[in-house]
Scaffold this active site. Sequence first.
Site, short mmCIF file in Angstrom:
data_model
loop_
_atom_site.label_atom_id
_atom_site.label_comp_id
_atom_site.label_asym_id
_atom_site.label_seq_id
_atom_site.Cartn_x
_atom_site.Cartn_y
_atom_site.Cartn_z
N GLU A 76 -60.59 -27.02 5.99
CA GLU A 76 -59.80 -26.25 6.40
C GLU A 76 -58.83 -26.62 7.38
O GLU A 76 -57.65 -25.52 7.76
CB GLU A 76 -60.50 -25.15 7.20
CG GLU A 76 -61.69 -25.03 8.41
CD GLU A 76 -62.26 -26.39 8.30
OE1 GLU A 76 -62.67 -27.03 7.14
OE2 GLU A 76 -62.46 -26.95 8.94
N GLY A 135 -68.69 -26.83 13.53
CA GLY A 135 -69.29 -26.28 14.88
C GLY A 135 -70.14 -26.88 15.38
O GLY A 135 -70.09 -27.95 15.50
N HIS A 140 -64.04 -31.26 7.03
CA HIS A 140 -63.52 -30.20 7.20
C HIS A 140 -61.70 -29.87 6.42
O HIS A 140 -61.10 -31.18 6.40
CB HIS A 140 -62.92 -30.24 8.98
CG HIS A 140 -64.03 -29.55 9.72
ND1 HIS A 140 -64.59 -28.80 10.31
CD2 HIS A 140 -64.55 -31.09 10.02
CE1 HIS A 140 -65.33 -28.97 11.00
NE2 HIS A 140 -65.92 -30.25 11.22
N ILE A 188 -65.09 -34.41 11.63
CA ILE A 188 -65.10 -35.14 13.03
C ILE A 188 -66.94 -34.82 13.06
O ILE A 188 -67.44 -33.93 12.76
CB ILE A 188 -64.15 -33.55 13.92
CG1 ILE A 188 -63.57 -33.48 13.21
CG2 ILE A 188 -64.72 -33.34 14.84
CD1 ILE A 188 -62.33 -31.94 12.99
N ARG A 189 -67.34 -35.79 13.65
CA ARG A 189 -68.40 -36.07 13.92
C ARG A 189 -69.44 -35.39 12.80
O ARG A 189 -70.67 -34.61 13.10
CB ARG A 189 -69.39 -35.37 15.44
CG ARG A 189 -68.26 -35.69 16.76
CD ARG A 189 -69.24 -34.82 18.10
NE ARG A 189 -68.35 -34.28 18.52
CZ ARG A 189 -67.08 -32.97 18.45
NH1 ARG A 189 -66.27 -34.72 19.10
NH2 ARG A 189 -67.30 -32.11 18.30
N CYS A 245 -69.08 -29.04 7.15
CA CYS A 245 -69.68 -30.05 8.14
C CYS A 245 -71.12 -29.03 9.09
O CYS A 245 -72.07 -29.38 8.82
CB CYS A 245 -68.94 -30.44 9.49
SG CYS A 245 -68.59 -31.41 10.68
N1 GLN Z 1 -72.18 -32.68 14.92
C1 GLN Z 1 -71.94 -31.73 14.77
C2 GLN Z 1 -73.31 -30.58 14.89
O1 GLN Z 1 -74.39 -31.87 14.85
C3 GLN Z 1 -71.20 -30.90 13.88
C4 GLN Z 1 -69.62 -31.31 14.02
C5 GLN Z 1 -68.93 -30.48 13.20
O2 GLN Z 1 -69.56 -29.63 12.69
N2 GLN Z 1 -67.19 -30.44 13.66
O3 GLN Z 1 -73.75 -29.59 14.28
#
Ligand code: GLN
Length: 191
Positions: A173, A46, A171, A135-136, A78
């Site tokens: 999941e 998140g 991720h 994802i990021r 993440c």
């Molecule tokens: N970029 C988010 C952060 O720095 C993490 C991204 C993710 O959980 N998919 O918190």
Amino acid sequence: MKVGVLGLQGDVREHLGALETAGASPMIVKRPEEMQSIDALVLPGGESTTIGKLLDRFGLLGPLTERVARGMPVYGTCAGMILLAARIEGRDEAPHRIAALDVTVVRNGYGRQVDSFEADVDVKGFDSPFRAVFIRAPLVEDAGPGVEVLSEVDGRPVLVREGRILASSFHPEMTGDARIHEMFLSMLDGG
Ligand code: GLN
């Protein structure tokens, strides 16, 4: 054994689904009482600053940090990995963290331009590659000697374990493959 998924923000439902596929009956954790009643916890992806702030505001950060220090199995994906990391490099400091995993991470370290990517990664102990969705994602810049690297991409750790702490920058999941959640559940049995 009760497994919780921290339910403050992020992809909570996907983790509940993956844990169910892996054979658990997970519960959502949002309150300090719930935090005390579980045996293991998943910290979803998140936005780590937001999740950290909410952990602090709802009185969960102290109890969670203490339970992790006492050996409760925890798995951060993440943003969850960022919350577990002992050190954050760069100016994107995430002030409210558990800070128990001996790694340095750079938030969004794979570049904000290339927001997301997928890769088939080899994972120690798996007999076929795992489809990892980034994802990021945080980039693990260094890992201490007590940290076991279970998977890496381009020489950078993407799945690590230290004691009863498991963390991935990707991720697991999202793809329907529950092997990493199974690995986490095996840590509850002392695995
Ligand atoms: N970029 C988010 C952060 O720095 C993490 C991204 C993710 O959980 N998919 O918190």
